[in-house]
Design a protein around this motif. Structure first.
Motif, PDB file in Angstrom:
ATOM      1  N   GLN A  97       0.836  -1.204   0.000  1.00 22.33           N
ATOM      2  CA  GLN A  97       0.000   0.000   0.000  1.00 22.33           C
ATOM      3  C   GLN A  97       0.875   1.261   0.000  1.00 22.33           C
ATOM      4  O   GLN A  97       0.606   2.219  -0.723  1.00 22.33           O
ATOM      5  CB  GLN A  97      -0.937   0.012   1.200  1.00 22.33           C
ATOM      6  CG  GLN A  97      -1.815   1.235   1.239  1.00 22.33           C
ATOM      7  CD  GLN A  97      -2.739   1.270   2.452  1.00 22.33           C
ATOM      8  OE1 GLN A  97      -2.779   0.337   3.236  1.00 22.33           O
ATOM      9  NE2 GLN A  97      -3.456   2.361   2.602  1.00 22.33           N
ATOM     10  N   GLN A  99       3.934   1.467  -1.147  1.00 22.74           N
ATOM     11  CA  GLN A  99       4.580   1.533  -2.455  1.00 22.74           C
ATOM     12  C   GLN A  99       3.638   2.154  -3.486  1.00 22.74           C
ATOM     13  O   GLN A  99       4.058   2.977  -4.307  1.00 22.74           O
ATOM     14  CB  GLN A  99       5.026   0.139  -2.902  1.00 22.74           C
ATOM     15  CG  GLN A  99       6.161  -0.425  -2.064  1.00 22.74           C
ATOM     16  CD  GLN A  99       6.580  -1.813  -2.504  1.00 22.74           C
ATOM     17  OE1 GLN A  99       6.464  -2.159  -3.675  1.00 22.74           O
ATOM     18  NE2 GLN A  99       7.071  -2.606  -1.569  1.00 22.74           N
ATOM     19  N   GLN A 100       2.352   1.777  -3.423  1.00 22.17           N
ATOM     20  CA  GLN A 100       1.363   2.350  -4.334  1.00 22.17           C
ATOM     21  C   GLN A 100       1.186   3.847  -4.074  1.00 22.17           C
ATOM     22  O   GLN A 100       1.091   4.637  -5.010  1.00 22.17           O
ATOM     23  CB  GLN A 100       0.019   1.635  -4.195  1.00 22.17           C
ATOM     24  CG  GLN A 100       0.026   0.234  -4.745  1.00 22.17           C
ATOM     25  CD  GLN A 100      -1.278  -0.503  -4.459  1.00 22.17           C
ATOM     26  OE1 GLN A 100      -2.109  -0.067  -3.664  1.00 22.17           O
ATOM     27  NE2 GLN A 100      -1.448  -1.654  -5.114  1.00 22.17           N
ATOM     28  N   GLU A 101       1.144   4.228  -2.798  1.00 19.63           N
ATOM     29  CA  GLU A 101       1.003   5.641  -2.445  1.00 19.63           C
ATOM     30  C   GLU A 101       2.214   6.447  -2.931  1.00 19.63           C
ATOM     31  O   GLU A 101       2.057   7.548  -3.459  1.00 19.63           O
ATOM     32  CB  GLU A 101       0.825   5.799  -0.937  1.00 19.63           C
ATOM     33  CG  GLU A 101      -0.516   5.327  -0.426  1.00 19.63           C
ATOM     34  CD  GLU A 101      -0.631   5.355   1.092  1.00 19.63           C
ATOM     35  OE1 GLU A 101       0.277   5.906   1.765  1.00 19.63           O
ATOM     36  OE2 GLU A 101      -1.625   4.820   1.609  1.00 19.63           O
ATOM     37  N   ALA A 104       2.015   6.900  -6.651  1.00 20.84           N
ATOM     38  CA  ALA A 104       1.006   7.915  -6.978  1.00 20.84           C
ATOM     39  C   ALA A 104       1.543   9.317  -6.691  1.00 20.84           C
ATOM     40  O   ALA A 104       1.306  10.252  -7.471  1.00 20.84           O
ATOM     41  CB  ALA A 104      -0.272   7.656  -6.196  1.00 20.84           C
TER      42      ALA A 104
END
Length: 127
Positions: A97, A99-101, A104
């Motif tokens: 999560q 890493q995704q943030e 983004a």
């Protein structure tokens, strides 16, 4: 500088002074063509852009300097984020999560830099 758009008129607020500025038209998909020199552009959505004539209301060279300073700050944030993401242990120690943030955030910084670059080009062309 803050711009509030209402009923075909933009309200430009800078240093506590509000100035009413007519909206010159929409670009986007409407085929309105490029904005006149000295305009700031705000993209409302994929089909609507608002062009506000600022030439004569603000010092374009100071605005370019301000935008360059803002770009440098965004570049700094992006560089820190990229350095963090490039660490060998990043993929194993950071939760998916996070890493995704981070990805983004990096994408947002890149988009912000592109928008700042377009704004600088508009102001330099108008100067």
């Amino acid at each position: 500088v803050a711009v509030l758009v209402r009923l075909g008129v933009a309200v430009l607020v800078r240093l506590g002074v509000a100035v009413l500025v007519p909206i010159l038209g929409g670009g986007g998909g409407g085929g309105g063509g490029p904005p006149p020199a000295g305009c700031a552009t705000d993209v409302i959505d994929a089909s609507l852009e608002v062009h506000v004539l600022l030439k004569g209301l603000i010092d374009l060279s100071r605005e370019v300097a301000r935008l360059q300073k803002e770009a440098a700050a965004v570049e700094g944030r992006l560089a820190k984020l990229q350095a963090k993401m490039a660490m060998p242990e990043y993929a194993t120690k950071c939760k998916p999560q996070q890493q995704q943030e981070d990805a983004a955030k990096a994408q947002g910084c890149e988009g912000e830099l592109a928008a700042i670059g377009r704004a600088i080009a508009q102001f330099e062309a108008a100067a």
